[in-house]
Design a protein around this motif. Structure first.
Motif, PDB file in Angstrom:
ATOM      1  N   ASP A 298       0.815  -1.210   0.000  1.00 22.17           N
ATOM      2  CA  ASP A 298       0.000   0.000   0.000  1.00 22.17           C
ATOM      3  C   ASP A 298       0.859   1.274   0.000  1.00 22.17           C
ATOM      4  O   ASP A 298       0.517   2.259  -0.658  1.00 22.17           O
ATOM      5  CB  ASP A 298      -0.931   0.023   1.215  1.00 22.17           C
ATOM      6  N   GLU A 299       1.963   1.279   0.748  1.00 23.87           N
ATOM      7  CA  GLU A 299       2.796   2.479   0.826  1.00 23.87           C
ATOM      8  C   GLU A 299       3.436   2.783  -0.529  1.00 23.87           C
ATOM      9  O   GLU A 299       3.462   3.936  -0.983  1.00 23.87           O
ATOM     10  CB  GLU A 299       3.875   2.290   1.888  1.00 23.87           C
ATOM     11  N   ARG A 302       0.810   4.091  -2.862  1.00 20.84           N
ATOM     12  CA  ARG A 302       0.457   5.497  -2.609  1.00 20.84           C
ATOM     13  C   ARG A 302       1.498   6.436  -3.212  1.00 20.84           C
ATOM     14  O   ARG A 302       1.160   7.458  -3.822  1.00 20.84           O
ATOM     15  CB  ARG A 302       0.339   5.732  -1.109  1.00 20.84           C
ATOM     16  N   LYS A 303       2.781   6.075  -3.054  1.00 22.50           N
ATOM     17  CA  LYS A 303       3.836   6.922  -3.608  1.00 22.50           C
ATOM     18  C   LYS A 303       3.790   6.952  -5.129  1.00 22.50           C
ATOM     19  O   LYS A 303       4.013   8.004  -5.750  1.00 22.50           O
ATOM     20  CB  LYS A 303       5.197   6.417  -3.145  1.00 22.50           C
ATOM     21  N   SER A 306       1.000   9.159  -6.215  1.00 18.99           N
ATOM     22  CA  SER A 306       1.352  10.573  -6.013  1.00 18.99           C
ATOM     23  C   SER A 306       2.243  11.082  -7.150  1.00 18.99           C
ATOM     24  O   SER A 306       2.028  12.180  -7.678  1.00 18.99           O
ATOM     25  CB  SER A 306       2.067  10.750  -4.678  1.00 18.99           C
TER      26      SER A 306
END
Length: 474
Positions: A298-299, A302-303, A306
């Motif tokens: 997930d991290e 997300r990056k 972005s």
């Protein structure tokens, strides 16, 4: 006016103007001389005192037998020689035979108490010419000259109806036998060099008028070229310059028109290239987004999202600017105060903090959509990085300045030019909460310079930053 190629240069036009000025000056002098002689001597009893125009293959001369010292001195010298060489019994008959209305001749007339005027240079020159022509005679003959006022009348039986106060001259030649020959010349010109002065004045006057006309005729296309070239620096969509004027100017205008066409083609190619690149990047970005959906972390997901959003924002911003530029919006006269007020209202509607010192009646000829975009970029930056924007418009004689102030940390002087580079973002601006793509200031300056203005930044003494958008009002 269509002229032959060889005569259409600046040098040829100036040379033609000089020749024309001298020719017209000479014609004016001749005309004035003819008019002066006609009206001045029109009452002569015959044509002997009139002006004569002599034309030959190599010469063109206007001669007045009364005003021409050389001709008149020759006549007087011939009469004196004839009388001096004749027996005394025939001298009187010779004098009676040579008398003319414009020059009365008398022999051995008793001296009268004249109120003699001072002899001017013109009359003295006539006396000297007569004296020179009589120098070869022996024994020598002396010649004298004087002016006679009109109020004095002589009871010598001569006709003085032609005597005037301005020019009655008397030439006397003393013979060796004690007798005296007197020549009374009515209306003999006073002063010296009257014809030369008239000629110089005529040439100067006509040359001045021709020079002024030539200068204005040459300056008109040069002035138009200067104005058009200055307009070209701020509006590449302006129509090509009209090719007119001397050869040198025509060549320059053609070169400028060619340069304008090349610049227009270059900007069109640049805009099309930016639009094509931005459009083509959408497909790989869409594929990357689909692949990011499959990432289990997930991290990392997300990056990646972005970064993809930032890249998409850059593409959208570039496409929007390219599309605005490609539309070639015509320049129109708009009320800049109303335009800026509308932009401030739009920012307020989206939650931005904006105060505007409203001003109306500030008319500027511009491309409204591009100017609106430049103003919106400056206000957005002030709201995003300075906590709010205070907008005002200051009008000068030939320019108008839109000032956008904020209360942010400002920008160090050494970086105030670097922030105008495309896609340049200062480190504090990389906060994800207020991320930008680094095109706002670059677009604003591009728009301003296209209109003949500029965008500059300066730190306020009380803190914060001021962005100044300057546009010409002409």
């Amino acid at each position: 006016m269509i002229m032959p190629a060889g005569l259409n240069s600046i040098a040829a036009r100036i040379a033609i103007a000089i020749v024309l000025a001298i020719t017209l000056g000479l014609l004016a002098a001749i005309g004035l001389g003819l008019a002066a002689n006609y009206y001045g001597y029109g009452q002569a009893k015959d044509d002997s005192a009139r002006t004569h125009v002599m034309i030959s293959r190599s010469n063109f001369t206007v001669i007045s037998s009364r005003g021409n010292a050389m001709m008149l001195s020759g006549r007087i010298a011939v009469i004196v020689r004839s009388v001096a060489s004749a027996p005394q019994s025939k001298q009187q008959s010779i004098v009676a035979g040579v008398a003319e209305p414009d020059m009365q001749v008398s022999l051995d007339v008793p001296a009268q108490p004249y109120a003699v005027r001072a002899v001017d240079e013109n009359l003295d020159r006539l006396r000297q010419l007569v004296q020179i022509q009589l120098e070869t005679m022996s024994p020598p003959i002396s010649v004298s000259a004087r002016r006679v006022p009109v109020d004095d009348r002589r009871n010598d039986g001569l006709d003085h109806s032609d005597l005037t106060s301005s020019g009655t001259a008397v030439i006397e030649a003393a013979l060796w036998d004690g007798r005296r020959i007197t020549f009374t010349i009515a209306d003999y010109p006073m002063g010296s060099g009257n014809g030369l002065i008239l000629l110089l004045i005529s040439i100067a006057l006509v040359a001045g008028l021709v020079s002024i006309w030539t200068a204005r005729h040459l300056a008109a296309p040069i002035r138009e070229f200067s104005n058009a070239a200055e307009r070209l620096g701020t509006d590449l969509t302006a129509p090509p310059l009209v090719v007119r004027g001397p050869q040198e100017l025509r060549a320059t205008i053609r070169a400028v028109n060619c340069m304008q066409h090349r610049l227009q083609r270059f900007l069109e190619d640049r805009t099309q290239m930016l639009a094509a690149i931005s459009h083509d990047l959408r497909a790989p970005l869409a594929r990357l987004r689909l692949r990011a959906e499959l990432i289990g972390d997930d991290e990392q997901q997300r990056k990646m999202f972005s970064d993809l959003e930032a890249m998409n924002a850059m593409i959208e911003s570039t496409l929007a600017f390219a599309q605005d530029d490609a539309r070639q919006e015509p320049r129109t006269l708009v009320d800049l105060g109303v335009l800026v007020g509308d932009v401030c209202e739009d920012v307020e509607d989206t939650g931005g903090k904006v105060s505007y010192s409203e001003g109306r009646g500030i008319d500027v000829r511009c491309r409204p959509a591009l100017v609106r975009r430049a103003v919106a970029n400056l206000i957005d930056n002030a709201v995003k990085y300075g906590g709010g924007a205070r907008v005002k418009i200051v009008q000068d004689i030939n320019r108008v300045v839109i000032t956008v102030d904020d209360d942010g940390p400002g920008i160090p002087p050494e970086e105030q030019e670097r922030v105008f580079a495309p896609f340049y973002r200062r480190e504090p601006a990389r906060d994800p909460g207020r991320a930008g793509v680094g095109l706002g200031l670059s677009i604003a300056r591009t728009v301003a310079r296209e209109h003949g203005g500029d965008v500059t930044l300066k730190n306020r003494d009380s803190g914060g930053l001021s962005a100044l958008l300057e546009l010409p009002t002409l």
